[in-house]
Scaffold this motif. Structure first.
Motif, PDB file in Angstrom:
ATOM      1  N   ASN A   8       0.879  -1.123   0.083  1.00 58.81           N
ATOM      2  CA  ASN A   8       0.077   0.100   0.054  1.00 58.81           C
ATOM      3  C   ASN A   8       0.875   1.448  -0.079  1.00 58.81           C
ATOM      4  O   ASN A   8       0.494   2.253   0.258  1.00 58.81           O
ATOM      5  N   THR A   9       1.987   1.025  -0.558  1.00 56.81           N
ATOM      6  CA  THR A   9       2.803   2.467  -0.843  1.00 56.81           C
ATOM      7  C   THR A   9       3.455   2.667  -2.186  1.00 56.81           C
ATOM      8  O   THR A   9       3.471   1.537  -2.845  1.00 56.81           O
ATOM      9  N   LEU A  47       6.981  13.523   1.131  1.00 57.68           N
ATOM     10  CA  LEU A  47       5.813  13.236   1.245  1.00 57.68           C
ATOM     11  C   LEU A  47       5.003  13.850   0.482  1.00 57.68           C
ATOM     12  O   LEU A  47       4.802  15.010   0.668  1.00 57.68           O
ATOM     13  N   THR A  48       4.010  13.379  -0.400  1.00 56.08           N
ATOM     14  CA  THR A  48       3.132  14.206  -1.053  1.00 56.08           C
ATOM     15  C   THR A  48       1.698  14.289  -0.334  1.00 56.08           C
ATOM     16  O   THR A  48       1.694  13.993   0.931  1.00 56.08           O
ATOM     17  N   LYS A  49       0.804  14.993  -0.491  1.00 58.60           N
ATOM     18  CA  LYS A  49      -0.695  14.889  -0.111  1.00 58.60           C
ATOM     19  C   LYS A  49      -1.359  13.814  -0.168  1.00 58.60           C
ATOM     20  O   LYS A  49      -2.673  13.938   0.497  1.00 58.60           O
ATOM     21  N   THR A  50      -0.973  12.645  -0.754  1.00 61.44           N
ATOM     22  CA  THR A  50      -1.662  11.592  -1.034  1.00 61.44           C
ATOM     23  C   THR A  50      -1.464  10.548  -0.211  1.00 61.44           C
ATOM     24  O   THR A  50      -0.031  10.215  -0.134  1.00 61.44           O
ATOM     25  N   GLU A  51      -2.046   9.886   0.790  1.00 64.77           N
ATOM     26  CA  GLU A  51      -1.517   8.930   1.702  1.00 64.77           C
ATOM     27  C   GLU A  51      -1.103   7.832   0.944  1.00 64.77           C
ATOM     28  O   GLU A  51      -1.511   7.236   0.060  1.00 64.77           O
ATOM     29  N   GLY A  52       0.022   7.308   1.535  1.00 65.54           N
ATOM     30  CA  GLY A  52       0.862   6.251   0.721  1.00 65.54           C
ATOM     31  C   GLY A  52       1.805   6.481  -0.220  1.00 65.54           C
ATOM     32  O   GLY A  52       2.376   5.493  -0.933  1.00 65.54           O
ATOM     33  N   THR A  54       4.579   8.652  -2.243  1.00 61.43           N
ATOM     34  CA  THR A  54       5.952   9.690  -1.857  1.00 61.43           C
ATOM     35  C   THR A  54       6.418   9.811  -3.137  1.00 61.43           C
ATOM     36  O   THR A  54       6.190   9.309  -4.171  1.00 61.43           O
TER      37      THR A  54
END
Length: 125
Positions: A8-9, A47-52, A54
């Protein structure tokens, strides 16, 4: 049938001339947060603004614009790679490891697009 268990990344890796300058741009323009600069590897991660998700910035003297490589996180790179190889997926060379940081392996889809597997080797708890 799913051959590889992803965690999930995803890291979107792109080539840039100056990682530090690019990191400042992504921070000020898009609000991304610097996770780290790994100077000995020529790599920065944000780290972007979207979870998981980069953004990875790989420094190259002549970057290839538009060449973004999705990097899929896996728990065990040897198992993931072995499953894909057994299914006929073509890899580019050996798995590369930066001790205590990450192991990566580049592979290709049927159209020759580069993708990558990555196993996080940091001791995050």
């Amino acid at each position: 049938m799913q051959l590889v268990s992803l965690n999930n990344t995803i890291t979107l890796a792109m080539s840039v001339r100056d990682r530090h300058s690019s990191a400042e741009w992504y921070s000020s323009k898009l609000g991304f947060e610097l996770l780290h600069h790994i100077d000995e590897a020529g790599w920065s991660e944000m780290l972007t603004k979207t979870e998981g998700v980069t953004l990875g910035l790989g420094e190259q003297s002549e970057p290839s614009p538009g060449n973004t490589v999705p990097v899929f996180g896996v728990a065990d790179i040897e198992t993931a790679r072995g499953s894909l190889e057994a299914a006929g997926v073509r890899f580019d060379g050996e798995t590369e490891t930066i001790e205590g940081m990450v192991s990566t392996a580049t592979f290709y889809d049927p159209d020759g697009n580069a993708l990558m597997l990555a196993q996080d080797l940091t001791a995050r708890g």
